[in-house]
Design an enzyme around this catalytic site. Structure first.
Site, PDB file in Angstrom:
ATOM      1  CB  CYS A 144      -0.920   0.198   1.177  1.00 28.07           C
ATOM      2  SG  CYS A 144      -1.737   1.455   1.685  1.00 28.07           S
ATOM      3  CG  HIS A 202      -5.282  -2.708  -1.367  1.00 22.26           C
ATOM      4  ND1 HIS A 202      -4.537  -3.355  -0.472  1.00 22.26           N
ATOM      5  CD2 HIS A 202      -5.076  -0.927  -1.262  1.00 22.26           C
ATOM      6  CE1 HIS A 202      -4.003  -2.438  -0.146  1.00 22.26           C
ATOM      7  NE2 HIS A 202      -4.763  -0.905  -0.903  1.00 22.26           N
ATOM      8  CD  GLU A 203      -6.743   1.466  -4.157  1.00 17.04           C
ATOM      9  OE1 GLU A 203      -6.467   2.124  -3.335  1.00 17.04           O
ATOM     10  OE2 GLU A 203      -5.255   0.607  -4.207  1.00 17.04           O
TER      11      GLU A 203
HETATM   12 CO    CO Z   1      -4.045   1.030  -0.521  1.00 16.54          CO
END
Ligand code: CO
Length: 196
Positions: A105, A147-148
Site C-alpha cells: 500500500c 484493496h482500494e
Molecule cells: Co492502499
C-alpha cells in the site's frame, strides 16, 4: 500536481467517507492529480483518503499486470487496458473461496503481506462522467478494487492480518507514521517530529 500521500496513522485513512455528486468542485483536476500522484509512486491504485480527501473515490490502473506471466493470457489481455475511475462504489456481492495475494500500500511503504480475499465481486459505481455501472470483476482486478474499496471504508490491508503478523509489524507501522521509512515519493507523516 503531485499530492503528498498520507502515511499509516493519519486519521483521514480511518474517516468515514462521503459520496460525491457530479458538481464536486474541480473533479477533473482532482482525478488528474490522483493519477499523476499514483504514477509517480508507481502504484496500481489510489484512494482519495490517501491524498487527504475523505470521499468515496478511487482509481485503478492494472495495466502493469499486462505482462505478468503468472496470469492466463486471457487475464493478461483484460488487465492490459484496465484503467478506471470508481465513484461512490458499493460492493454488493463477494463470492468464491478466499485466496492469498501479497499486497502492499502506498500509505504503508516497505510492508508487504499475504492477504486473503474472495476472488469475485459485483460492484455498483459511477465513472468519471457519472454514468452508473453494475459490473462483475474477478482475479487480480477484483483484488486491486477490494484493496482500494477498503480505503474508502476506512480499512487498511494490515487490519486483515493475523494477530501474530500484526504484532510482528507493529513497530514498523509506528515508524512509518513517524516518517522513519525510506520512500522515494512525496508523503505526509502524521507523527513526524516538527523540524525547528
Ligand atoms: Co492502499
Amino acid at each position: 500536481m503531485i499530492l503528498p500521500i498520507v502515511a499509516y496513522g493519519d486519521p483521514v485513512l480511518r474517516k468515514e467517507t462521503e459520496e460525491i455528486t457530479k458538481d464536486y468542485p474541480n473533479l477533473d483536476q482532482v482525478l488528474e492529480n490522483m493519477f499523476e500522484t499514483m504514477y509517480e509512486a508507481r502504484g496500481i491504485g489510489l484512494a482519495a483518503p490517501q491524498v487527504n480527501m475523505p470521499i468515496r473515490l478511487f482509481i485503478v490502473d492494472a495495466t502493469p499486470f499486462g505482462d505478468d506471466e503468472d496470469l492466463s493470457e486471457e487475464e493478461q489481455n483484460f488487465v492490459s487496458t484496465f484503467k478506471k475511475v470508481f465513484i461512490n462504489a458499493r460492493i454488493i456481492e463477494e463470492s468464491g473461496d478466499e485466496w492469498a495475494f501479497n499486497e502492499g500500500c502506498l500509505s504503508i511503504p516497505d510492508v508487504r503481506e499475504d492477504v486473503f480475499r474472495q476472488p469475485n465481486i459485483v460492484m455498483e459505481y459511477y465513472d468519471e462522467n457519472f454514468k452508473k455501472h453494475t459490473e462483475n470483476f474477478s482475479g487480480i482486478v477484483a483484488r486491486i478494487i477490494q484493496h482500494e474499496y477498503d480505503h474508502i471504508e476506512g480499512i487498511l490491508f494490515t487490519d486483515k492480518l493475523s494477530p501474530l503478523k500484526k504484532r510482528l509489524i507493529k513497530s514498523k507501522l509506528a515508524n512509518i507514521s513517524k516518517g522513519k521509512v525510506g520512500v522515494d515519493y512525496r508523503m505526509k507523516f502524521p507523527n513526524a517530529k516538527k523540524k525547528r
